[in-house]
Scaffold this motif. Sequence first.
Motif: not given
Lengths: 298, 466
Positions: B131-132, B156-162, B354-357, B359-365
Motif C-alpha cells: 500500500l505504498d 514496502h508499506i503493507w498496512g494502513a495504520l489504524q 491480494s484477492q480483493t476485487e 483494490p481502488e475502492l478499498v484503498k480510498r476507504l
Amino acid sequence: MGSVLKRWKLPAVMLGPFIILISLFYFLPVVLIAILAFTSMDSAMRWDFNGLANFQKLVTDPNIGVVVKNTIIYVGFTLLFNVFFGLALGILTTYFIQKESVGLFFRTIWMLPRISPPVVYTLLLLWFFDPSEYGVLNSLRALFNMPPDKWLTTHPMTAVILANGLIGASFGMIIFSSAIKSIPKDLFYAASVDGASQWSVIKDIIIPAVRWPLMFVTLWQFLSLLTSYEYILLLTNGGPLFESEVLALYSYHKAFQNFEFGYGSAISLVLVLIALIFSALMWKWFGMKKMMGSSRIE
Amino acid sequence: MRKMKKVTASVLSTFVLGMGILTGCGKTDQSAESEANANKPKVVTIEAQTAAPEVTRVENLEKAAEKLNEELKKQGKNIQVKVKTNVFEGSWEEYSKQFMLAFKAKKEPDIYTTGHENIGWLADGNYILPLDELKKSKEYSDVFPVLWDSVTYKGHIWGALQDTEARPVFYNKDILRKLGWSEEQINNLPEKVKNGEFTLEDMTKLAEEAKAKGLAEFGIIHRPVDGPDFHVMVYNFGGKLYDPKENKIVLDKKAVKKQLDYYYDIAKKDLIPDNLTQMEWSNIHKTVVNGKALFYYGGIWNVFNWGQDNFHEKLGKVDEKWVNEHFGMMLIPAAEKGGKGITLSHPFVYTVSSQTEHPELVKRLLELVADPALQTEHNVKTFHLPVTKGGAEHPDFKANITLGKVAYMTEYTTFLPNHEGFPKYSKAVFNAIQAVELGKKTPEEALKDLEVQLKNDLGDQLKIVE
C-alpha cells in the motif's frame, strides 16, 4: 457385458458413497500428511519440497526427548487405567451387582463423561483442579487445614492421565460387561457348588472368558490414545512448559500455533508409522486371527 | 479387469452426480441476485474483519463508507459501497489461522485488521497488497514518522495504520501512599522514570519493600501468556531483535541473558505469583484491580477492559476516573541509571487482501477512515493512541484524562520486528522465561536451550549475536 453391469450395479450404488467417504476422510488425509511431511509448508502455504529436512529437524529438536517420554508415560498409564479400571467396573456392575437395573444405573453414570462434550467435561475438571481455595480438590484439602495446591502446575501429567482414564474406562466397561453377560450362568452355578472363592471365579472364569475383548480394548485404546490430544489441549495445553506435551499435541502446536505445517505433518507421519507398527505387532502377539474364529464358550 | 472398470465408473458417476447437485444449488442463488440488482446502482460489498472487543475498528470503516458513497455520487459513478463487518472472537493464533484458511478458500475479508507484526508472514505468503501510495496520500501526510517503520517490510508499506497504544507500567497509588509516599512523590514517579532517575532495579526494590511490609500480595505482575511486552526488555538491556539488512531475526545473547536474569530474579524474590504463566487473564485483571499488586506491566487499553467486566470485588466495573485515582502509569524504567524509560507499541493496521476485487475502492476507504474524528472516537472509547498529528490534536482526545497522560510515550516507543519467523522466536523466548520463573532452569541453562531451539526452529533465518 450386460450381465456384469447387472451384477455390479447394486453393490456399486450401495458401497459407492461409503468408499467415497472413506477415501475422502480416512485415506486422503493420510496421503496428504505423507506428502506434506516432505514440504516446508509454513504460513505462506506453498508446496515447497525439502526432502528429509523435517525429519532431520525432528531428530535434532531439543524438545523431542521429553515429548516422547511424556507420550510413553501418558499412553502407558492411561491404557493401564482404561483397561483394568474398565474391567473392574465391568465385573462390579455385572457380576457383583446381579440386579440388571442397578448395574445399568451405575454403568450409565460412568458413561456420563463420555457423553458430555469434551469442553464441558474439561471445564468441570479445571474447576476440580482449580488452584484457588475455591477449587473442589482444594476445598477438600481445606477441611484438613491443608493449603491449596496448584494441581495442574505441580502434577500436570497425573491430572491428564486421570481425566483421560476416567473417560476411557467406560469404553472397556461396556465391552467387558457384555462379554461377562454372555458367559453361561451354569459356570457360575457350578463354581459356587464347588465352593470356589470370588477371586477364583474372577481369575478362572471371568478373565479367561473376556480374554479377547481385553486384547481388543487394549489395542483399540492404545491407538486412540496415541493420537488423541483434545483433553490435554483443553486441560493443560501441554504445560507447564512441556511437562504434559505429547507427540500428537506437539504436532498440533507446531502446525497450528507455529504454522509449520510441513514439520507438524512430519511428526504426524511418525505417529502414523508408530501406530501401524504397533498394530501389526499386537495383532501378532495377541493372536487376533484366532480371535476371529469361533467362540470358546459353548 | 473389466469388472474393476465398471466399479470405478459407477463410483465416479455417483461422485459426479453428487457434485452436480451441490453446484446446481449454488448457481440458482447467483442468478437470482443478479436479476434483482439490474436496475439499482451497483452495490459493491467490502468485507472487513477485526478481533474482539474493539469493534470500532470496523465500525469506523462503515462510517467511512458513507463518505466514500457521497464522493462516488459526486463523481457520477453508479456504484455504492457497503461494508460488511465481522468480529472474530478467539486467540490471536486462531485469528491468523482462520484468515489463512479463508484466503485459500477465497472467502477472506477484503480488509483484514491485525497487529503490525503479522505483516511479515502476510506479505511473504502473498496474502496482502503493498500500500505504498497511502504514504503519499493527504490523509496520512501527518502520521507520526516513527510509526511508518512498523508497517514497512522489505522496502514496502503493507498496512494502513489504524491506531497505536502505550504499554505503561501501572503502579498502585494506594500502596505507595501506605509506604509513606507523598502525593507529589507519587505523581512525579512517571517523570523520574522518563529521565532515568528511577531504574528497573529501583522498581524491583520498591516491590520487595511493599511485599516485605505486607502492603501488597505481589510486587509485580506481567502478562500470563506470550506477547510483545517481554521483548521490550531486550531493547531495554541494549539489545536487538532484528537485522533489517539481512532480514534475519537476532538472538542477542547478552541482552537475552539479562532479560532472563530479570525474570529469574523477580520470581526468586517471590515478587510474582508462582503460577503467573498459568493464570487466566481475568484473574490477572482481578489481582491488579483489587490492589493486590504494586506494579503491573499492562496496556493502556486495560482501562477499557476494567470498565467492561466485574473485576473489582466490591465495585464491579470501574470507570476511568476511579482508575486514575488509584493507579498511575509510567514507562518501563531504564535498565541503567541515566538511561531513558522505554515502552513498546504495537500499532494495529488495516491490511488489504491480494484477492480483493476492488483494490481502488478499498484503498480510498482506508484513506477516509484515517479521519481524525473517526480515530478519536475509537481512541477515546477503547483507550488507544492516534496515528496522526490530526488525531492527537482532536479536542475530545486532548480532553481525555487517561490518554493525555500517556500520549508522550509515543516518543519513547519501540516496535517488534515484522519478520515472518518472529512468532516462533517469541514463543521460544516465552518458554525460556516460563522455565526460569518456575525455577525449572537457571538463566544460563535456559539461554543455552533457547539457542538450540531457535536454531532448530528458524534455521538460516536466525542471526546469533554473542
